[in-house]
Design an enzyme around this catalytic site. Structure first.
Site: not given
Ligand code: ADP
Length: 162
Positions: A17, A41, A90, A128
């Site tokens: 992120h 969630k 990703r 996450s």
């Molecule tokens: P959501 O519940 O909206 O999927 P996340 O916190 O999992 O929330 O992800 C938010 C954004 O960050 C999404 O666009 C996701 O694709 C991106 N993201 C998640 N993990 C990574 C990563 N390892 N590298 C880059 N972007 C990521």
């Protein structure tokens, strides 16, 4: 230059992120990292905890603001005059959900555009969920998250919450 919003759950924020935040903060004058309080969630961290961790992680980026929100992302974007949504892609498996979300947001609010950033290969496997799993089984997660997040995960484990 439009204001951009990077919405997500960030439960917790990972180095993947942060890579997206760093790169997109260079593309826009103002970037709002919007932390979703998703009632569907049960997150490990409260929205306040997630916002606090992100604020610590983004302290070096002067044009990045971190805010918590609930409800529809497009409404929160409108309220804050953001016209671009930033999302990370990703792998091809992300594409289906992300394109649906982008079309939905555009249908709900035609002024909104979604910009996808290809994630750095280094973090392309990271989520996450993986971080929470690894921390739960007492694995070293320092590769995946910053020290403040690592400490917060340890605290949750000690409290028996993770
Ligand atoms: P959501 O519940 O909206 O999927 P996340 O916190 O999992 O929330 O992800 C938010 C954004 O960050 C999404 O666009 C996701 O694709 C991106 N993201 C998640 N993990 C990574 C990563 N390892 N590298 C880059 N972007 C990521």
């Amino acid at each position: 230059m439009p204001t951009a919003m990077y919405p997500g759950s960030f439960d917790p924020v990972t180095r993947g992120h942060l890579d997206i935040i760093k790169r997109s903060s260079k593309m826009f004058d103002r970037l709002i990292v919007a932390v979703l309080n998703n009632s569907a969630k049960t997150p490990l961290f409260t929205v306040e905890e997630r916002v606090q961790m992100l604020k610590e992680c983004c302290a070096d980026f002067p044009n990045v603001e971190v805010m918590g929100f609930d409800g529809l992302t497009v409404n929160f974007a409108k309220k804050n005059h953001a016209t671009v949504m930033v999302r990370g892609l990703r792998a091809v498996t992300d594409f289906e959900d992300e394109i649906q979300l982008a079309h939905t947001n555009h249908a709900l609010m035609p002024g909104i555009e979604t910009v996808f950033l290809a994630t750095s290969i280094k973090w392309s496997y990271l989520s996450s969920t993986i971080v929470r799993e690894a921390a739960h089984y007492r694995h070293d997660v320092s590769k995946f998250v910053t020290p403040n997040v690592e400490a917060a995960l340890k605290k949750k484990i000690e409290e028996g919450k993770a």
